[in-house]
Motif scaffolding. Sequence first.
Motif, mmCIF file in Angstrom:
data_model
loop_
_atom_site.group_PDB
_atom_site.id
_atom_site.type_symbol
_atom_site.label_atom_id
_atom_site.label_comp_id
_atom_site.label_asym_id
_atom_site.label_seq_id
_atom_site.Cartn_x
_atom_site.Cartn_y
_atom_site.Cartn_z
ATOM 1 N N LEU A 566 0.816 -1.215 0.000
ATOM 2 C CA LEU A 566 0.000 0.000 0.000
ATOM 3 C C LEU A 566 0.850 1.266 0.000
ATOM 4 O O LEU A 566 0.350 2.351 -0.306
ATOM 5 N N GLU A 591 4.453 6.437 -3.950
ATOM 6 C CA GLU A 591 3.559 5.441 -4.538
ATOM 7 C C GLU A 591 2.616 4.984 -3.438
ATOM 8 O O GLU A 591 3.039 4.349 -2.474
ATOM 9 N N CYS A 592 1.334 5.317 -3.575
ATOM 10 C CA CYS A 592 0.357 5.077 -2.518
ATOM 11 C C CYS A 592 -0.867 4.381 -3.101
ATOM 12 O O CYS A 592 -1.287 4.680 -4.221
ATOM 13 N N THR A 593 -1.433 3.463 -2.316
ATOM 14 C CA THR A 593 -2.682 2.800 -2.695
ATOM 15 C C THR A 593 -3.628 2.829 -1.509
ATOM 16 O O THR A 593 -3.259 2.418 -0.399
ATOM 17 N N TRP A 594 -4.834 3.336 -1.732
ATOM 18 C CA TRP A 594 -5.891 3.296 -0.723
ATOM 19 C C TRP A 594 -6.919 2.266 -1.186
ATOM 20 O O TRP A 594 -7.406 2.329 -2.326
ATOM 21 N N LEU A 595 -7.224 1.320 -0.329
ATOM 22 C CA LEU A 595 -8.112 0.210 -0.666
ATOM 23 C C LEU A 595 -9.320 0.258 0.252
ATOM 24 O O LEU A 595 -9.179 0.315 1.473
ATOM 25 N N MET A 655 -10.163 1.204 -5.387
ATOM 26 C CA MET A 655 -8.772 1.576 -5.150
ATOM 27 C C MET A 655 -8.511 2.977 -5.678
ATOM 28 O O MET A 655 -8.956 3.326 -6.772
ATOM 29 N N LYS A 657 -5.081 5.083 -6.477
ATOM 30 C CA LYS A 657 -3.641 4.853 -6.593
ATOM 31 C C LYS A 657 -2.957 6.135 -7.055
ATOM 32 O O LYS A 657 -3.419 6.788 -7.995
ATOM 33 N N LYS A 659 0.869 7.709 -8.175
ATOM 34 C CA LYS A 659 2.290 7.575 -8.478
ATOM 35 C C LYS A 659 2.812 8.972 -8.768
ATOM 36 O O LYS A 659 2.343 9.641 -9.690
#
Length: 851
Positions: A566, A591-595, A655, A657, A659
């Motif tokens: 994440l 680089e981030c991911t929120w789920l 999601m 995302k 970048k």
Amino acid sequence: MLFNWMYVSYTFSLTILLIFCGTSETTRQGCTFTLTQNSGTFQTPNFPGKYPNGVQCIWNIKVRAGRFILLSFDTFVLESFGGNCIDMVEVKDGSKSTDQLLGTFCNASLPPKVITSSSNNLRLWFFSDKRDAYKGFHASYTSQREKGCGGSVTDFSGRISSPRYPDYPYPNSMLCDWTISAPRDEFIRLEVYDFEVESKCGGSCSCPDRLQLWDGPEFNETEIGSFCVPIHNVIVSKTNRMRLRFATNREGRFKGFRLSYTTSVTPSCGGDFSGKNGSIISPNYPSSFPAFSDCVWRIKAPVGRYISLRFQEFTGINGINSECLVDSIELKEGHSSEAPLIGRYCIQNIPPVIVSKGHEMYIYFKARSRELKVAVQKLRRFKALFLTHTTECNETIGLEDGRVKNSQLSASSYYTLQLGQGQLHLSPRHGRVRNAYSWCSQAQTPNRIVDEYLQIDLIKLTEITAITTQGYHLGTEYMGFVSSYRLQYTYDGNHWISYMDNTKNSTRPGYTEFKGNSNYKDIKKNILKPSIVAKRIRIFPTGYQSFPFHHMCLKAELYGCPFNDLGCGSIITLAKPNKISVRGSDRQTKECTWLSIPSRPSPQNEVITFHFIYFDVPCKHGHVMLLTRDDNQIQKFCGADPPRVSSLPAARQIMVKLKLEKGAAVWGFDLKYRTEYLGCGEIIRVTESGTVTSPSYPELYDNDQNCTWLFSSEPGSKIALRFIEFDLQPANGSKCLDFVQIQEGRIDPTTVLKKFCGNSVPMQVVSTYNHLSFIFHSDNSTNGKGFLLEYGLYLPTGNGSLPSHKKSGQIDIAQAETTTEGGHHSCAGHTSGVEAFLFSINFLYVSVKIL
């Protein structure tokens, strides 16, 4: 603007039949034919009628050089008597009558399914006597490119086979030479798996066709042997070079051979492997390995894959203590003895399933202890299976091969089976596809399903794309299988979510029910559409069969891949309004991911609306993506203006995302989100035209209805709405009681474009941007028939006109039949030399009028 149009056409047709009599790629003299196409058909005279008596015909088939012929008979009826051929077909391997006879065929001796030639020529001779005629034959042939044989081999492992193996017999009169070269100070090991060539064995064997082997440098070779009977022993070279020759004579053709070779740094055992899977066995297996053994195996998978190694047998490797100082197996992360050590194992330290980090593994076996002379001695041996894997999401995650450990499997309950004076615990660790046993739940009440489950702990976030299940049997006394099941998954073990696919049927019970097994033996695979991201999975049987007791028995495997970290993102819940904020950095890339945690389905039809209140992501340095797990909608944004975002279903995994390369600290975004309710409406992605209607249309709609449709299209496009029919409760003065309201954008307060009620059909509405909200409301009193609404993309056409006249010509070419019956056109002689074509020319005049 939406247009209607009509057209009127006038067609003038001209049909011409052209018949060409002559030769193309088939020539004939009397009843002798030469066929030179790479494929074709032919038959006996008068077929499908009876062939004439006293006839001899020859077909010479010659295809392009470098190809061989495959001949088959679709129909074959020729006279025979007493097991002997009266009328017959002879097939010869070449173009001459003196070439090798491949077979003489009639009703008493039918031809095989496929006859193959050695070269690009094949000759057929047909003979009928002066009495009794039959239907004859219809034959077809094709050709394939000859792949050749021989060559120089430098890979450290591989396979070699005779030409055309295993599909067809090898050809005659051929010579193939292979040279295998290993690095200096290494050896070559050959193992023959299949061997069937021509041999003549009486008191001793002679080899008309043979495989010859030599060992040594090019100008100083030593012959190992010449073989035409099966080779059972492993052949090991004394040098780093071997030469193989396969030679065949002019007659007799058989299946051929297949062998594998590996290079090895140890001559008596070991080897190098490069395949997707394989096995490693101790010296002299299945007997005990000798004392003072040294063996090295090296596995090299393609770059991007990794290796798992599981020992199926592991006995008698006496290391004295857990440090394994006497006998041991060392595993290293690499391809040489200097590679980092993974572990050293012996009977005092039995190896688990070993998983490499990279695509290479080095295995060193050392034996120094002698076999003990005792009354009962276990065999000293081992056997291991290696597999290579990718991180792609179409591969197994490792229940079957042991990458998923026993400690990662649990269940709501399990059953202990009494076997004589012993017990068999059918615990979760057996819940693996192709396992000898199975997980079985505790005894169940007949005709009642309780929430029993098998749980797989994936340790880290993993994308799951498919699941396979299998039943269980123990002899003929105990058997069972799960016929249907549902899934739950979680990110953290606290919030469990029922899996739902994209079908409306799954929203009624609040989950998707998968079809399971129909017997205890077969493996049933179900694809997850959409895929999910989870840390743990639970499989809940919803239907099962078992005998003689009522137990739910299940073995499973999951397919998927590791989910990307994440990063600077997190798991988020969308149940309450909130905001995601992130900024760039001049020191590192972000680089981030929120789920999201999906919500349970509800009649309110929840959606999540997003609104960027700050946005600065330069396109040269990054982007933001917003998507659902089914990947039907992927929205990608960059720039300096806050983009408009489509709403997404709250019951899906969503999601966000980011970048962003390192740069300015002001780069980034602030994204607000909140839950809204569509009621009886839905989200519609406009890619083509369609319709929506009020509830129960064309019947009267119900009172107290609130429905919202959210339309979105590609950025830069516009959406057009047009009412076909409209009948709502009339207004009370200037106030609409039942109404439809069209808003610019999404549900959040936006510009209201139009509001309609009554029974007058409203005018067409076109959006300003690529989003529209369409709201229908009815109060608790009078109702009407409702509405029928057509939607589509708004496509401006300049001056609003289309070309008024358009002419087109169409030519259809069809090959005509050329039989000689029923008044059809024909040419004298054999029909293979006749070609006819039908030309149909249509002229179409089209007039288009805009209404």
